[in-house]
Enzyme design. Structure first.
Site, short mmCIF file in Angstrom:
data_model
loop_
_atom_site.label_atom_id
_atom_site.label_comp_id
_atom_site.label_asym_id
_atom_site.label_seq_id
_atom_site.Cartn_x
_atom_site.Cartn_y
_atom_site.Cartn_z
N GLY A 8 0.84 -1.21 0.00
CA GLY A 8 0.00 0.00 0.00
C GLY A 8 0.87 1.25 0.00
O GLY A 8 0.55 2.25 0.65
N GLY A 11 -0.67 4.82 -0.81
CA GLY A 11 -1.77 5.35 -0.01
C GLY A 11 -1.35 6.54 0.84
O GLY A 11 -0.23 7.04 0.73
N ASP A 34 2.08 -1.77 -4.50
CA ASP A 34 0.69 -1.35 -4.42
C ASP A 34 -0.12 -2.16 -5.42
O ASP A 34 0.44 -2.88 -6.25
CB ASP A 34 0.55 0.16 -4.68
CG ASP A 34 -0.62 0.75 -3.90
OD1 ASP A 34 -0.40 1.57 -3.01
OD2 ASP A 34 -1.78 0.33 -4.17
N ASP A 54 -1.38 -7.39 -4.74
CA ASP A 54 -2.76 -7.34 -4.29
C ASP A 54 -2.73 -8.05 -2.93
O ASP A 54 -2.52 -9.26 -2.86
CB ASP A 54 -3.65 -8.09 -5.30
CG ASP A 54 -5.07 -8.24 -4.80
OD1 ASP A 54 -5.34 -7.93 -3.61
OD2 ASP A 54 -5.92 -8.70 -5.58
N TYR A 143 -15.04 -1.07 9.53
CA TYR A 143 -13.63 -0.68 9.61
C TYR A 143 -13.09 -0.99 11.01
O TYR A 143 -12.03 -1.60 11.16
CB TYR A 143 -13.55 0.82 9.31
CG TYR A 143 -12.18 1.46 9.44
CD1 TYR A 143 -11.18 1.17 8.52
CD2 TYR A 143 -11.91 2.39 10.44
CE1 TYR A 143 -9.94 1.79 8.60
CE2 TYR A 143 -10.67 3.01 10.53
CZ TYR A 143 -9.69 2.71 9.61
OH TYR A 143 -8.46 3.32 9.70
C1 AKB Z 1 -10.74 7.33 9.27
O1 AKB Z 1 -11.27 8.41 9.54
O2 AKB Z 1 -11.36 6.35 8.84
C2 AKB Z 1 -9.27 7.16 9.54
C3 AKB Z 1 -9.00 6.66 10.91
C4 AKB Z 1 -9.12 7.55 12.07
O3 AKB Z 1 -8.68 5.52 11.07
N1 AKB Z 1 -8.60 8.41 9.32
#
Ligand code: AKB
Length: 317
Positions: A8, A11, A34, A54, A143
């Site tokens: 990455g 990024g 990347d 990948d 996330y």
């Molecule tokens: C996000 O906002 O998703 C990121 C983080 C704080 O992990 N910048």
């Protein structure tokens, strides 16, 4: 001398961490990779070895580790918080798939692994003020779920197989090199661009929404310092709270107004980002990082703002 693979590399973190690692360890000892190859970033293409990886394909990682005799992997593959909500399966595949692939390859070839975690690894049940190093982690975003999973997997591979895994819970990262894209904290980067371009900034978060933040040079230094830290001193590994400042939108805008008095702001709140931000800490306690490997940020809101505006004004003049 270390042989490092950055996954990455183009990024938000990679585009600054890769050159910094090349400066410390030598261009030929840091392999940039990347998903899109060759990179659009000419400087990264030309300053050292590079390849396509990948991160969801374990063979891509293993082949590169074998070819270059890699001993340390910086795994920066991720889809940020707000973007991952639009495609949770992709968020999971990249967020967790990449960590697991790196850990498996690291186990086989004896590599150390650095994977960033995030303030997103916390949730609404976490104490929001002075969030402790070890506390409840029940994130409500995909996330955040990938970040907690990554932390747990990294600890598992350390305890079970002795893989040298280390990680940081990054706050919002503010950079003048590469825009983040798809994060909840992105507003704190984008407003600087609006300020220097004399454009109205539409703020997606409400006044009073406090979040931890850090200027990218501190994040780069933290990543390298943690990987260089004496393992005997590390009580924690995955993952350390690290922060440099905590502010809400008005504090940031008022700081920018000291240099750009006619900064134009309109609040247009985005429900998804606001809900995510409300579930994250106001400010973390990063004393474990300070004690175990001497973490200390250099930039605060004032010094970061001066540097951001100076750099962006030069670019957009
Ligand atoms: C996000 O906002 O998703 C990121 C983080 C704080 O992990 N910048």
């Amino acid at each position: 001398m270390k042989k490092i693979l950055v996954i990455g590399a183009c990024g938000q973190i990679g585009s600054e961490l890769t050159p910094a690692l090349r400066k410390v360890y030598g261009n030929d000892n840091v392999i940039a990779s990347d998903f899109v190859f060759p990179f659009k970033n000419e400087a990264l293409n030309n300053s050292g070895p590079s390849c396509k990886i990948d991160a969801t394909q374990i063979k891509d990682i293993a082949d590169c580790v074998k070819k270059y005799h890699i001993d340390s992997i910086f795994n920066l593959a991720a889809i940020l918080s707000a973007k991952a909500e639009a495609n949770p399966l992709m968020g999971w595949d990249i967020g967790v798939g990449a960590v697991l692939n790196c850990l498996e390859v690291a186990k086989e070839f004896g590599c150390a692994v650095f994977t960033p975690s995030s303030i997103g690894a916390f949730g609404p049940e976490t104490p929001a003020d002075g969030t402790p190093q070890d506390t409840i982690q029940r994130p409500k975003t995909i996330y955040g779920i990938t970040k907690v999973t990554g932390e747990l997997l990294s600890d598992y591979y350390f305890l079970r197989y002795g893989v040298d895994t280390r990680s940081l819970r990054f706050p919002g990262l503010i950079s003048n090199v590469t825009l983040p894209g798809g994060g909840t904290t992105d507003y704190a980067v984008e407003v600087y661009y609006s300020a220097v371009k004399n454009e109205t900034f539409f703020c997606p978060l409400k006044k009073g929404t406090f979040l931890d933040m850090m200027y990218m040079p501190d994040a780069i230094k933290a990543s390298i310092d943690l990987m260089e830290a004496n393992p005997d001193k590390l009580i924690h590994r995955n993952s350390f709270n690290v922060t440099a400042m905590s502010f809400e939108p008005e504090m940031l805008f008022n700081e920018i107004r000291k240099h750009v008095p006619d900064l134009k702001i309109e609040y247009r709140y985005d429900e998804l980002r606001q809900n995510i931000a409300d579930s994250w800490p106001n400010y973390m306690d990063d004393s474990a990082a300070r004690e175990e490997w001497n973490w200390k940020p250099e930039y605060d809101l004032q010094t970061m703002t001066v540097d951001m505006l100076r750099t962006l004004k030069m670019r957009f003049k």
